[in-house]
Design an enzyme around this catalytic site. Sequence first.
Site, PDB file in Angstrom:
ATOM      1  N   GLU A   1      82.151  33.092 140.077  1.00 51.81           N
ATOM      2  CA  GLU A   1      83.251  33.240 139.360  1.00 51.81           C
ATOM      3  C   GLU A   1      84.859  32.019 140.110  1.00 51.81           C
ATOM      4  OE1 GLU A   1      82.869  35.045 142.470  1.00 51.81           O
ATOM      5  OE2 GLU A   1      81.811  36.800 140.923  1.00 51.81           O
TER       6      GLU A   1
ATOM      7  N   PHE B   1      87.962  40.111 142.267  1.00 51.43           N
ATOM      8  CA  PHE B   1      86.901  38.215 142.369  1.00 51.43           C
ATOM      9  C   PHE B   1      87.752  37.762 141.608  1.00 51.43           C
ATOM     10  CE2 PHE B   1      82.462  41.164 142.767  1.00 51.43           C
ATOM     11  CZ  PHE B   1      83.235  40.991 143.781  1.00 51.43           C
TER      12      PHE B   1
END
Lengths: 318, 288
Positions: A64, A89
């Site tokens: 991410e 996330f």
Amino acid sequence: MYALMDEIRESTVDMRTVFCNVLLSLARENKDICLLDADLMGAMGTKPFLKEFPERTFDCGIQEANMFGVAAGLSVTGKIPFAHTFAVFASRRALDQIYLSCAYAGQNVKIIGSDCGIHAALNGGTHMAIDDMGIFRAVPEMTVIEPTDNAMLEALLPQVAAVYGCFYLRLVRRTTPDVYMPGSEFTIGKANILKEGEAATIIANGYCVSQALLAEKRLKAEGISVGVIDCFTLKPLDERAIIQAAQKTGNIITVENHNTKNGLGSAVAEVLCEHSPARLSRLGFIDRFGEVGKRDELAGAMGINADAIYSAVKKSLE
Amino acid sequence: MLKNNEKIQLDLFAAAIRCETLKSIAAIGIGHIGGSLSIAELLAVLYQRVMDIDPHDPKKEDRDYFVCSKGHAGPAVYSTLALRGYFPLQELSTLNQLGTSLPSHCDMRKTVGIDMTTGSLGQGASAACGIALGNRLKWLDNYTFALFGDGELQEGQIWESMMFSAHHHLNHLICFVDKNNLQIDGTTDEICSLGDLKAKFQAFGIFVQEIDGHDTREIYLAILTAKQKNCPSVIILNTIKGRGVSIFENKPSNHNAEVSKEILELGLNEQAEIIKELECAANVCANG
């Protein structure tokens, strides 16, 4: 202009389907629109985008932090990246990248966080974003939006693509109750005053808007008139709508699928304290972690469904 | 291959970068001097010789990009940009003063010629990948250059981005490592050893070269070699942190250090000696 559905029912279409379809139509018109994901394209239903625009789709894998950095770089070259991952996330793992490489650097990155709050359901507390809105509203220049339903997402997505800057969009992957009629129009930063009332005003966003309307209906049947405001843009906040409600009813109930600390309740409290003090009750996750369960069960357990709102309004009138 | 006089001109430019960097940091008295002085030769080669840029059109769409991922080396980059004419040299004395366009860490919204905002280590690597990718989407054949510190390689994001760059065959991405072996708290070996860097990058699918980072000829040649490859490149620059100012060289304490008037004088004198020798050598070249 927007119009409410005659009756609130669960949508028959996943929000992710609407997201993908609208993004596809935007991408057909604008070659700069790109889609990034971190191994959740299958979960977010965006494989059709990959199929039609493989050269503009970047499934970065499970990274991410890198994904939002790449998105920032794409934006530097004039692209309009939409980067998706679960809201947990986006807000926690990649906050530094979103803050610095995207927002501070003045880029044009659209951050898509899904599975917010109770919508994470069977993924449980580890995957339940209940702090994302608070985190992103603390990022300067970030626009923070939680579309209430599919009709709103369909109307807002073209605006999000057209307006330069960083946006956080808090989405649902599966279904959510339909509140607005298809074809409704919305203005980012302007709250929707759905019901006018005298005894109290419920200010809600996301899933909780449908619950607020259901509670309002029951209260109305008992002769209690309450207002309902859909505050789908958390930032910039429609302070005027909040102040007017405070001046009219003096009794505000906020309800959010989020921790009451730093979310909608906190944002409304800031406005009330600074401009128009009023009684305030905040419903949401009360400084606690999420847990596993079905969506509507969780809504009951966390005290953000129509029953909880009904009770909170009654209590505020005691 | 660079001719002798071409190399001398680049070395002179590197010396000028060091002088301007010293002066700008001395104006406020403290700054990131060590990691700025170690990259002067790289900046000289990139901005004077390699990069397709136009100081009068800093946003030229098909320009080459430079991402200084070790954002604290801003002072050296600003000196380079000023020497190349992006903004007046006088502005360098505003470094880190309130309201300046030259903040400690690189900021693309504040400084003309800065291609990416950096400062949180590791992030420039991903941004450089995105820039290389975006330019390829636009069918441009320009290059994106990125510079990492060696301590910065301890950040996981660097390795995410390297994996990504190899997967996407970003052959127009050329990265450099300023391998001066020092970080704030000591040597990289003492704090968290980087191990066999060359093997690590190679294992990620990167073409790696390791050279003397203070040799402009080697830097230039390595960049030309990297451009021939069909994959992303890393060029490990063996450097000395604080290079060119004897009291700073190879001292961990030089990361963010005081530059007093006395130190400035010492540094400028040392650079003046180097410049004098280079100019003599240039005359020898010119006279055959």
